[in-house]
Structure formats: C-alpha cells, structure tokens
Design a protein around this motif. Structure first.
Motif, PDB file in Angstrom:
ATOM      1  N   GLU A   7       0.908  -1.164   0.000  1.00 38.61           N
ATOM      2  CA  GLU A   7       0.000   0.000   0.000  1.00 38.61           C
ATOM      3  C   GLU A   7       0.925   1.186   0.000  1.00 38.61           C
ATOM      4  O   GLU A   7       1.600   1.474   0.988  1.00 38.61           O
TER       5      GLU A   7
ATOM      6  N   CYS B 212     -10.590  -3.739   1.386  1.00 36.90           N
ATOM      7  CA  CYS B 212      -9.977  -2.760   2.274  1.00 36.90           C
ATOM      8  C   CYS B 212     -10.706  -1.435   2.137  1.00 36.90           C
ATOM      9  O   CYS B 212     -11.539  -1.267   1.249  1.00 36.90           O
TER      10      CYS B 212
ATOM     11  N   HIS C 199      -9.050   2.594  -4.639  1.00 36.00           N
ATOM     12  CA  HIS C 199      -7.876   1.746  -4.809  1.00 36.00           C
ATOM     13  C   HIS C 199      -7.602   1.448  -6.276  1.00 36.00           C
ATOM     14  O   HIS C 199      -8.489   1.014  -6.989  1.00 36.00           O
TER      15      HIS C 199
END
Ligand code: PXL
Length: 283
Positions: free
Chosen positions: A28, A129, A67
C-alpha cells in the motif's frame, strides 16, 4: 561481484538472533497498510521481517482515494517465495498472509505453503480494504475460504470478514463471540474477531477464541476518524509474538495493546483517513 565486507571483530556484536517472520502481502504505497505496516510491526517487535509481494495498491487522489490494484504476476510471487524458502529452509516457521487479491495468487501462495511445515500461519482474511466496494470479488473470497483458511493456525477477521466467514450477522458482543466460535469450528484456528468501530459503545472490542479460552479484549475507542493499518498491524503483531514463542492469547493481548497505542500515535495526511504508526508503541 564484490566480495563481502570484512567484519571488524573488535566492534560490539549484536548476538541476539531474531525470530523470522514472513509476510505475504500487498504493497500500500502510502505506507499505512499492507506489507509496509507488517514490516514496521515486525521491526518494532524485534523479529526479522521478510516480504513476498502479492500486489500493489495505489490510492487515487483524483478519484476519492479509491484503490488502484495491480496484481504481481503469479510466477513472480512463486519466485519470491522460492528464494525466501530456500534462503531460510528449516528456520522459517512463521508466516502472515495479508491481501491476496485474486484466486490465482491464492493458488500460488497455497502451493508454496504446502512445500514446508509451519508452526504459525496467521491469516488476515482481507476481503476488502477501506474504500473498496464490498462483494466485488466473490471468487477471491471463496478461494481464500477454501484454500487458505484451512491452513491457518490463527485468523484475524474484522467485522465484515467475520460475518462473511461465519455466515452470521454481528450486531453486538454476543454475536461477535458466536462468529469467533463458528470460524474456529470451520478452520481449527485460534480466532481474534475484531468489532472495531462497527460495534456501538465507547470500547473497541475484539473476541479471542481458540476452542478452549474465550476472552473479550477491550480498549477505549480513540475518536471516530478512520485509521488505516489497524488490521494489518494487529495480525502482524500476533505473527511476531507467536514467532517469539508467545501463546496465541498472549500474542492477541500484545497485538491489541500495540494497535491501541499505534492509533493514538497515528499519522495524519491529506487522505480521508489517518495511518496507524507502530513506532515506540510498546516501549
Ligand atoms: O487494510 C487492508 C489492506 C491490506 N493490504 C493492502 C491494502 C489494504 C488497504 O488499503 O492496500 C495492500
């Protein structure tokens, strides 16, 4: 090739041999979650951190920080694991599984795990997430449940993941206990099910269950602002503590303390969530 530097034997030597901890996880990029959080946690808790990368996640500041997800090619994941497992054969006994992202990655990881014996397989069953739409990757969820959950010795589902894995709806602590028990029944693993901010009340409540001991771990909630990296840090801390010889319950307690302190010490940014910081959390 350069030859190895010679060692100055007159200098003080660090004779402590750190326990090895491998994370198989995604990057990340901003450093709050994923492999970055795992490595920081391993270092902070005194284990030797190793990473095999499964994917690269880059938040998109031009699109609500959603994302952008790029998988690492299956062969490259297999290559990383081949290098790691050959390098530390006989010594590497503890692994954490983080974000996988695709069925083919899960397949590759499951094959590598089968190549050796493990003392501790800690599964953080990352289904989505923060910022992702739930349920967009059903096939990945099913592969995780079928291929990785049975290998886990310790599993750390959050509220959403605990509902998915147990098939139960979780509205309160009693529901969370029932889910932890159900997930233990299907996996045989010790379970640390996280209520987090999803359960109402002033306390952040997690439930530990290993088939014998049921313990509610509780700490005051720290604000309402979203913090990334808590799930990764919790599972990584469990991993480090298990590698150092802690029992599953001791590992869960230490991990909870680390996450509580890390949230207090969080790093603010221009993203709509802060990032947990592990530095000095337990010292
Ligand atoms: O927090 C779960 C998580 C795990 N791994 C990676 C992530 C995230 C969430 O952003 O990006 C790589």
């Amino acid at each position: 090739m350069t030859s190895p530097a010679s060692v100055d034997t007159s200098a003080p030597q660090n004779t402590a041999v750190p326990a090895l901890t491998l994370t198989i996880a995604g990057s990340e990029a901003t450093g709050g979650a994923g492999a970055q959080a795992d490595l920081k946690t391993f270092q902070e808790l005194g284990t030797y951190g190793i990473v095999a990368l499964t994917c690269i996640v880059s938040f998109n500041p031009k699109d609500q920080w959603n994302h952008r997800f790029v998988p690492v090619e299956a062969q490259v994941i297999a290559d990383q694991l081949e290098a790691i497992q050959a390098c530390y054969a006989g010594e590497l006994k503890t692994v954490k599984l983080g974000m996988m992202g695709s069925p083919v990655t899960i397949d590759t990881v499951a094959t590598a795990l089968d190549a050796q014996e493990w003392d501790n397989v800690v599964l953080d069953p990352v289904l989505i997430c923060k910022g992702q739409e739930p349920g967009h990757a059903l096939d990945t969820d099913q592969a995780l449940k079928a291929q990785l959950l049975p290998k886990a010795t310790f599993v750390t589902p959050n509220h959403f993941e605990a509902e998915q894995l147990s098939g139960l709806t979780i509205n309160n602590v009693e529901d969370l206990k029932a889910a932890a028990k159900a997930i233990h029944e299907i996996s045989g693993a010790a379970v640390l099910a996280k209520g987090g901010v999803r359960l109402s009340g002033d306390e952040a409540i997690d439930v530990f269950y290993d088939g014998e001991t049921l313990e509610v771990l509780s700490a005051p909630k720290i604000g309402e602002h979203a913090v990334s990296g808590a799930g990764c840090t919790l599972a990584a801390a469990v991993t480090a503590e298990l590698a150092k010889g802690a029992t599953p319950l001791e590992a869960a307690r230490t991990a909870k303390r680390m996450v509580t302190e890390g949230i207090k010490n969080r790093k603010e940014s221009h993203a709509p969530f802060d990032a947990l910081w592990q530095g000095g959390a337990l010292s």
